[in-house]
Design a protein around this motif. Structure first.
Motif, PDB file in Angstrom:
ATOM      1  N   GLU A 168       1.288  26.632   6.126  1.00  0.00           N
ATOM      2  CA  GLU A 168       0.337  25.931   6.992  1.00  0.00           C
ATOM      3  C   GLU A 168      -1.094  26.415   6.751  1.00  0.00           C
ATOM      4  O   GLU A 168      -2.030  25.614   6.705  1.00  0.00           O
ATOM      5  N   LYS A 169      -1.257  27.743   6.604  1.00  0.00           N
ATOM      6  CA  LYS A 169      -2.588  28.291   6.339  1.00  0.00           C
ATOM      7  C   LYS A 169      -3.122  27.789   5.011  1.00  0.00           C
ATOM      8  O   LYS A 169      -4.312  27.470   4.883  1.00  0.00           O
ATOM      9  N   GLU A 170      -2.249  27.706   4.005  1.00  0.00           N
ATOM     10  CA  GLU A 170      -2.676  27.221   2.691  1.00  0.00           C
ATOM     11  C   GLU A 170      -3.094  25.760   2.775  1.00  0.00           C
ATOM     12  O   GLU A 170      -4.095  25.351   2.173  1.00  0.00           O
ATOM     13  N   GLU A 171      -2.353  24.954   3.538  1.00  0.00           N
ATOM     14  CA  GLU A 171      -2.701  23.545   3.698  1.00  0.00           C
ATOM     15  C   GLU A 171      -4.043  23.389   4.423  1.00  0.00           C
ATOM     16  O   GLU A 171      -4.843  22.519   4.076  1.00  0.00           O
ATOM     17  N   GLU A 172      -4.277  24.218   5.451  1.00  0.00           N
ATOM     18  CA  GLU A 172      -5.551  24.172   6.168  1.00  0.00           C
ATOM     19  C   GLU A 172      -6.709  24.557   5.248  1.00  0.00           C
ATOM     20  O   GLU A 172      -7.794  23.981   5.323  1.00  0.00           O
ATOM     21  N   TYR A 173      -6.460  25.542   4.391  1.00  0.00           N
ATOM     22  CA  TYR A 173      -7.500  25.965   3.441  1.00  0.00           C
ATOM     23  C   TYR A 173      -7.838  24.837   2.478  1.00  0.00           C
ATOM     24  O   TYR A 173      -9.012  24.532   2.238  1.00  0.00           O
ATOM     25  N   ILE A 174      -6.804  24.173   1.933  1.00  0.00           N
ATOM     26  CA  ILE A 174      -7.029  23.067   0.995  1.00  0.00           C
ATOM     27  C   ILE A 174      -7.752  21.922   1.693  1.00  0.00           C
ATOM     28  O   ILE A 174      -8.676  21.314   1.147  1.00  0.00           O
ATOM     29  N   LYS A 175      -7.353  21.644   2.954  1.00  0.00           N
ATOM     30  CA  LYS A 175      -7.977  20.571   3.715  1.00  0.00           C
ATOM     31  C   LYS A 175      -9.457  20.878   3.966  1.00  0.00           C
ATOM     32  O   LYS A 175     -10.312  19.986   3.947  1.00  0.00           O
ATOM     33  N   SER A 176      -9.762  22.152   4.214  1.00  0.00           N
ATOM     34  CA  SER A 176     -11.152  22.527   4.475  1.00  0.00           C
ATOM     35  C   SER A 176     -12.023  22.318   3.242  1.00  0.00           C
ATOM     36  O   SER A 176     -13.224  22.061   3.356  1.00  0.00           O
ATOM     37  N   LEU A 177     -11.427  22.453   2.055  1.00  0.00           N
ATOM     38  CA  LEU A 177     -12.184  22.223   0.826  1.00  0.00           C
ATOM     39  C   LEU A 177     -12.426  20.745   0.596  1.00  0.00           C
ATOM     40  O   LEU A 177     -13.451  20.341   0.038  1.00  0.00           O
ATOM     41  N   ILE A 178     -11.459  19.911   1.027  1.00  0.00           N
ATOM     42  CA  ILE A 178     -11.598  18.465   0.838  1.00  0.00           C
ATOM     43  C   ILE A 178     -12.509  17.867   1.901  1.00  0.00           C
ATOM     44  O   ILE A 178     -13.386  17.067   1.619  1.00  0.00           O
ATOM     45  N   ASN A 179     -12.291  18.253   3.163  1.00  0.00           N
ATOM     46  CA  ASN A 179     -13.048  17.715   4.285  1.00  0.00           C
ATOM     47  C   ASN A 179     -13.899  18.821   4.906  1.00  0.00           C
ATOM     48  O   ASN A 179     -13.376  19.663   5.633  1.00  0.00           O
ATOM     49  N   PRO A 180     -15.183  18.846   4.635  1.00  0.00           N
ATOM     50  CA  PRO A 180     -16.024  19.891   5.224  1.00  0.00           C
ATOM     51  C   PRO A 180     -16.125  19.735   6.734  1.00  0.00           C
ATOM     52  O   PRO A 180     -15.913  18.652   7.289  1.00  0.00           O
ATOM     53  N   LEU A 181     -16.461  20.816   7.403  1.00  0.00           N
ATOM     54  CA  LEU A 181     -16.660  20.811   8.845  1.00  0.00           C
ATOM     55  C   LEU A 181     -17.931  20.022   9.160  1.00  0.00           C
ATOM     56  O   LEU A 181     -19.000  20.304   8.606  1.00  0.00           O
ATOM     57  N   GLN A 182     -17.814  19.053  10.050  1.00  0.00           N
ATOM     58  CA  GLN A 182     -18.943  18.192  10.391  1.00  0.00           C
ATOM     59  C   GLN A 182     -19.660  18.766  11.612  1.00  0.00           C
ATOM     60  O   GLN A 182     -19.122  18.763  12.713  1.00  0.00           O
ATOM     61  N   VAL A 183     -20.889  19.257  11.416  1.00  0.00           N
ATOM     62  CA  VAL A 183     -21.662  19.904  12.478  1.00  0.00           C
ATOM     63  C   VAL A 183     -22.872  19.049  12.811  1.00  0.00           C
ATOM     64  O   VAL A 183     -23.693  18.757  11.925  1.00  0.00           O
ATOM     65  N   TRP A 184     -22.988  18.635  14.072  1.00  0.00           N
ATOM     66  CA  TRP A 184     -24.127  17.840  14.532  1.00  0.00           C
ATOM     67  C   TRP A 184     -25.003  18.680  15.444  1.00  0.00           C
ATOM     68  O   TRP A 184     -24.503  19.400  16.318  1.00  0.00           O
ATOM     69  N   ILE A 185     -26.324  18.595  15.251  1.00  0.00           N
ATOM     70  CA  ILE A 185     -27.286  19.352  16.059  1.00  0.00           C
ATOM     71  C   ILE A 185     -28.295  18.379  16.646  1.00  0.00           C
ATOM     72  O   ILE A 185     -28.981  17.672  15.902  1.00  0.00           O
ATOM     73  N   SER A 186     -28.388  18.326  17.971  1.00  0.00           N
ATOM     74  CA  SER A 186     -29.379  17.469  18.617  1.00  0.00           C
ATOM     75  C   SER A 186     -30.707  18.215  18.733  1.00  0.00           C
ATOM     76  O   SER A 186     -30.765  19.434  18.586  1.00  0.00           O
ATOM     77  N   SER A 187     -31.787  17.473  19.004  1.00  0.00           N
ATOM     78  CA  SER A 187     -33.135  18.060  19.066  1.00  0.00           C
ATOM     79  C   SER A 187     -33.392  18.917  17.833  1.00  0.00           C
ATOM     80  O   SER A 187     -33.879  20.052  17.913  1.00  0.00           O
ATOM     81  N   ALA A 188     -33.060  18.355  16.667  1.00  0.00           N
ATOM     82  CA  ALA A 188     -33.045  19.130  15.431  1.00  0.00           C
ATOM     83  C   ALA A 188     -34.421  19.555  14.946  1.00  0.00           C
ATOM     84  O   ALA A 188     -34.529  20.394  14.049  1.00  0.00           O
ATOM     85  N   SER A 189     -35.486  18.997  15.523  1.00  0.00           N
ATOM     86  CA  SER A 189     -36.820  19.434  15.137  1.00  0.00           C
ATOM     87  C   SER A 189     -37.219  20.738  15.819  1.00  0.00           C
ATOM     88  O   SER A 189     -38.262  21.314  15.495  1.00  0.00           O
ATOM     89  N   ALA A 190     -36.400  21.210  16.757  1.00  0.00           N
ATOM     90  CA  ALA A 190     -36.714  22.434  17.493  1.00  0.00           C
ATOM     91  C   ALA A 190     -36.598  23.658  16.589  1.00  0.00           C
ATOM     92  O   ALA A 190     -35.810  23.677  15.636  1.00  0.00           O
ATOM     93  N   PRO A 191     -37.373  24.717  16.875  1.00  0.00           N
ATOM     94  CA  PRO A 191     -37.312  25.934  16.050  1.00  0.00           C
ATOM     95  C   PRO A 191     -35.914  26.552  15.994  1.00  0.00           C
ATOM     96  O   PRO A 191     -35.542  27.138  14.985  1.00  0.00           O
ATOM     97  N   ALA A 192     -35.151  26.421  17.073  1.00  0.00           N
ATOM     98  CA  ALA A 192     -33.805  27.006  17.083  1.00  0.00           C
ATOM     99  C   ALA A 192     -32.937  26.415  15.983  1.00  0.00           C
ATOM    100  O   ALA A 192     -32.159  27.123  15.337  1.00  0.00           O
ATOM    101  N   CYS A 193     -33.070  25.112  15.741  1.00  0.00           N
ATOM    102  CA  CYS A 193     -32.288  24.462  14.691  1.00  0.00           C
ATOM    103  C   CYS A 193     -32.689  24.991  13.316  1.00  0.00           C
ATOM    104  O   CYS A 193     -31.836  25.254  12.465  1.00  0.00           O
ATOM    105  N   TYR A 194     -33.989  25.137  13.099  1.00  0.00           N
ATOM    106  CA  TYR A 194     -34.496  25.642  11.818  1.00  0.00           C
ATOM    107  C   TYR A 194     -33.910  27.014  11.505  1.00  0.00           C
ATOM    108  O   TYR A 194     -33.530  27.303  10.359  1.00  0.00           O
TER     109      TYR A 194
END
Length: 386
Positions: free
Chosen positions: A21-47
């Motif tokens: 299962e861990k190996e499958e999760e690792y392979i999946k992570s290489l195929i499908n990257p983690l999708q991270v969304w950041i709101s108010s992205a012009s703020a210094p914290a995002c930078y």
């Protein structure tokens, strides 16, 4: 068959299954990257946050990430500059960086949503009622979009300095299918600030742990030092690296704790206090690292979470309390003993928070496909109590 041999075979089969299962999760992570969304992205914290998310320390060195920056079209040039600079970092684990100014595409397939401050200030600071209305409208839009577009197991982190607890509660309201366990409000900014102040008072590097922030993160809160410990203190008493001493046994100036210490911390959560984004970015990255890789064993972390009646706190409100992260989730440290004084403070904080919640309205969520992100003023200069 429950013979000793069969039990050994069963144990070996289970271990093999876990490894597959861990190996499958690792392979999946290489195929499908983690999708991270950041709101108010012009703020210094995002930078400041982008390099921390992309260098592999938060999600692990085997997980690629795609970062999506969301803000109004007014900040399009700033977003474009951030995208170009992030690409120039050439992090091997950063699959892509993109900018978004239209709501239609917001939070699509999101695995993680980081909501920075989104209160919509005009050229003049509006009244408290106007702020409440604007916060409600913004959370209504974001909650509906998360409900519609994000993955069902999306993790939502609410950060900032305006109505943090209540924004998290409204996101839960407008995204009802998202597990409440996956929506948290960040309190570690106050926690870290308290640790730094205490370390300076003791004239040492910051090696203070187990400071607890209770209550309303961006309003009335209570910093509890009853469990706080000090490590690596240079004195006549020596011990191994894990040796600690109770902080209150080492700070003899009770007046300082009740006056200057409390006043400075309360000012940090005000609208009038500004920072360049380094501290909020570090805090968000730390929370995500704990969420994905566990918090240090035995260490207390303050987090705004939905109360289920722990510590006699009323159910159904977002309240900061001590938690630990383990196995991709968190749990409240209910075995934490609290004094009568702290219990009275919690009752007062809960009452104040419920009074503020009563001023908010929770209309049925609706979203027009033609909506765009409104412009906001990011530098309020008047302090209000929130």
């Amino acid at each position: 068959m429950l013979s000793e041999q069969m039990l050994r075979i069963a144990k070996e089969n289970l271990q093999t299954h876990i490894e597959i299962e861990k190996e499958e999760e690792y392979i999946k992570s290489l195929i499908n990257p983690l999708q991270v969304w950041i709101s108010s992205a012009s703020a210094p914290a995002c930078y400041n946050l982008i390099p921390l998310l992309a260098n592999g320390e938060v999600f692990g060195m085997a997980t690629e990430v795609s970062i999506h920056l969301l803000d109004s079209s007014h900040y399009k040039e700033i977003l474009h500059g951030i995208v170009m600079e992030a690409e120039d970092l050439a992090f091997p684990l950063l699959r892509s960086v993109s900018m978004h100014t239209e709501l239609d595409d917001a939070f699509v397939q999101a695995d993680i949503v980081i909501l920075l401050d989104d209160i919509l200030f005009q050229h003049e600071i509006p009244s408290l009622e106007d702020c409440i209305r604007q916060v409600t409208e913004q959370c209504k839009v974001y909650g509906s979009l998360i409900e519609k577009n994000a993955n069902s197991k999306v993790k939502v982190i609410v950060s900032g300095k305006t109505f943090v607890n209540l924004r998290a509660l409204m996101i839960m309201t407008f995204a009802p299918s998202i597990d409440g366990q996956n929506i948290i409000a960040v309190a570690m900014f106050l926690e870290n600030a308290a640790k730094a102040m205490l370390a300076r008072k003791l004239n040492m590097n910051s090696a203070v742990k187990d400071v607890i922030v209770w209550g309303n993160i961006s309003g009335n809160s209570y910093v509890d030092l009853s469990k706080a410990k000090v490590y690596k203190y240079d004195s006549a008493i020596w011990g191994p690296p894990n040796f600690s001493r109770h902080l209150l046994d080492m700070i003899y100036d009770g007046n300082w704790v009740r006056s200057e210490f409390a006043f400075v911390l309360s000012s940090l959560s005000s609208w009038g206090h500004h920072c360049l984004g380094m501290s909020p970015a570090h805090v968000i990255a730390t929370v995500l690292r704990y969420w994905y890789q566990d918090s240090p064993p035995g260490e207390i972390v303050s987090m705004g979470i939905l109360s289920e009646g722990q510590f006699c706190i009323p159910e159904g409100i977002i309240f900061s309390m001590p938690v630990r992260f383990q196995d991709g989730s968190w749990e409240v440290i209910t075995e934490t003993e609290i004094s009568e004084e702290t219990q009275e403070a919690l009752k007062r904080l809960a009452h104040d928070l419920i009074q503020v919640i009563g001023k908010f309205t929770f209309p049925p969520p609706s979203l027009s496909s033609s909506q765009t992100l409104p412009e906001r003023e990011s530098n309020p200069n008047t302090q209000r109590e929130n």
